[in-house]
Write a protein that holds these residues in place. Sequence first.
Motif, short mmCIF file in Angstrom:
data_model
loop_
_atom_site.label_atom_id
_atom_site.label_comp_id
_atom_site.label_asym_id
_atom_site.label_seq_id
_atom_site.Cartn_x
_atom_site.Cartn_y
_atom_site.Cartn_z
N ARG A 295 0.30 -15.65 -6.68
CA ARG A 295 1.22 -14.35 -7.32
C ARG A 295 0.67 -12.97 -5.88
N VAL A 296 1.81 -13.03 -5.30
CA VAL A 296 1.31 -11.59 -4.01
C VAL A 296 1.53 -10.34 -5.01
N TRP A 297 -0.13 -9.93 -4.42
CA TRP A 297 -0.26 -8.65 -5.00
C TRP A 297 -0.37 -7.77 -3.50
N PHE A 298 -0.14 -6.36 -4.26
CA PHE A 298 0.01 -5.25 -3.07
C PHE A 298 0.13 -4.40 -4.30
N ALA A 299 -0.02 -2.31 -2.92
CA ALA A 299 0.48 -1.88 -3.26
C ALA A 299 1.03 -0.99 -3.22
N ASP A 300 1.36 0.82 -3.73
CA ASP A 300 2.33 1.67 -2.73
C ASP A 300 1.11 2.58 -2.72
N SER A 301 0.12 3.24 -1.74
CA SER A 301 -0.36 4.19 -1.56
C SER A 301 -0.38 5.40 -2.18
N ALA A 302 1.19 5.85 -1.89
CA ALA A 302 1.80 6.98 -2.80
C ALA A 302 2.14 7.27 -4.16
N GLU A 303 2.02 6.03 -4.37
CA GLU A 303 2.37 6.25 -5.99
C GLU A 303 1.27 5.48 -6.95
N GLN A 304 -0.09 5.15 -6.07
CA GLN A 304 -1.12 5.45 -6.39
C GLN A 304 -0.92 3.95 -7.25
N LEU A 305 -0.44 3.05 -7.22
CA LEU A 305 -0.58 1.89 -8.04
C LEU A 305 -0.44 0.20 -7.41
N HIS B 241 -13.61 -15.01 -2.14
CA HIS B 241 -13.48 -16.78 -3.17
C HIS B 241 -13.40 -16.59 -4.52
N GLU B 242 -13.49 -15.98 -4.92
CA GLU B 242 -13.90 -15.94 -6.42
C GLU B 242 -12.02 -14.84 -7.27
N GLY B 243 -12.15 -14.63 -6.24
CA GLY B 243 -10.79 -13.34 -6.68
C GLY B 243 -11.16 -11.97 -7.13
N ASP B 244 -11.56 -11.68 -6.54
CA ASP B 244 -11.93 -9.89 -6.43
C ASP B 244 -11.36 -9.13 -5.39
N LEU B 245 -10.56 -8.39 -5.90
CA LEU B 245 -9.95 -7.35 -4.42
C LEU B 245 -10.82 -6.18 -3.82
N ILE B 246 -10.97 -6.24 -3.71
CA ILE B 246 -12.05 -5.29 -2.90
C ILE B 246 -10.92 -4.55 -2.35
N THR B 247 -10.83 -3.41 -2.14
CA THR B 247 -9.90 -2.11 -1.96
C THR B 247 -10.40 -1.05 -1.04
N ALA B 248 -10.58 -0.03 -0.30
CA ALA B 248 -10.45 0.97 0.51
C ALA B 248 -9.84 1.98 -0.11
N ARG C 112 -13.79 -2.75 -6.58
CA ARG C 112 -13.58 -3.88 -6.73
C ARG C 112 -12.85 -4.28 -8.25
N TYR C 113 -11.78 -4.97 -7.84
CA TYR C 113 -11.28 -5.50 -8.92
C TYR C 113 -11.24 -7.14 -9.53
N ARG C 114 -10.96 -7.53 -10.46
CA ARG C 114 -10.74 -8.79 -10.91
C ARG C 114 -9.48 -9.55 -11.40
N ILE C 115 -9.50 -10.40 -10.23
CA ILE C 115 -7.59 -11.05 -11.02
C ILE C 115 -8.18 -11.94 -11.39
N ARG C 116 -7.60 -11.89 -12.67
CA ARG C 116 -7.97 -13.00 -14.22
C ARG C 116 -6.94 -12.43 -15.23
N HIS C 117 -5.87 -14.44 -14.25
CA HIS C 117 -4.42 -14.47 -14.86
C HIS C 117 -3.95 -13.03 -15.09
N GLY C 118 -2.67 -13.42 -13.88
CA GLY C 118 -2.07 -12.35 -14.02
C GLY C 118 -2.84 -11.01 -13.85
N THR C 119 -3.86 -10.49 -14.35
CA THR C 119 -4.56 -9.37 -14.90
C THR C 119 -5.22 -8.76 -13.65
#
Length: 217
Positions: free
Chosen positions: A89-99, A130-137, A146-153
């Motif tokens: 899966r590709v993961w992205f964000a919209d800062s203005a929408e906070q999503l 490497h473990e699939g954690d998304l670290i976001t500023a 720090r978010y965990r990405i697991r099975h699409g969640t």
Amino acid sequence: MSDQGILLYQWEDCQAPPALLCPYPRDAAGTHPNEAAIAPDGSLWFRTMDVNESAPLGGWYRFAPGDSRPVKMAGAMTIPNTLAWHENRVWFADSAEQLFFSARGRGILPQEMRSHAADDMTPDGSALSHEGDLITARFGHGCLSRYRIRHGTLTLAEHVPLPVTQPSCCAFGGSEGTTLFITSARKQLAAPGELDGMLLQVATGTRGAPTYRFRFD
């Protein structure tokens, strides 16, 4: 990537003029480029956004070997940010929408996109472990999340406070790939702190996810 298009620079000869690989998208008037990353298949993805950061004129584009122009993957975004691939899966964000958003495979189809809450804070640039954690500023909030990405969640694991107000992006680097480098800004701060606007680094107990090279054929 520039407002002229995608340019190729020769590191061996810094004086050589860059070669234009493709022009800036024709349908991206009123925007400028910013975030970019290489996908697992060797294509280049980049974002466009409203120059005034207020209208949903931005989106994601993909430029792959053999393309003469970038292909638009998603639109109607104000400040696209964060770009990572995990679990197909590709993961992205919209800062203005906070999503946060995610989509399966190499494309982004509106009917297949999932939205994920960003905990009422602004997501900016991110790094994938490497473990699939998304670290976001978290721009304006003085921390990393720090978010965990697991099975699409996407599940929040922790917030990590920083000595800057506007962390803007982060990336793993260093000889072992375990140093996290964090950029910050001083945008319209009435009383910026000593470290605001500086590049920070911190040793971590994890490695960054593998990075990819652009494919020319």
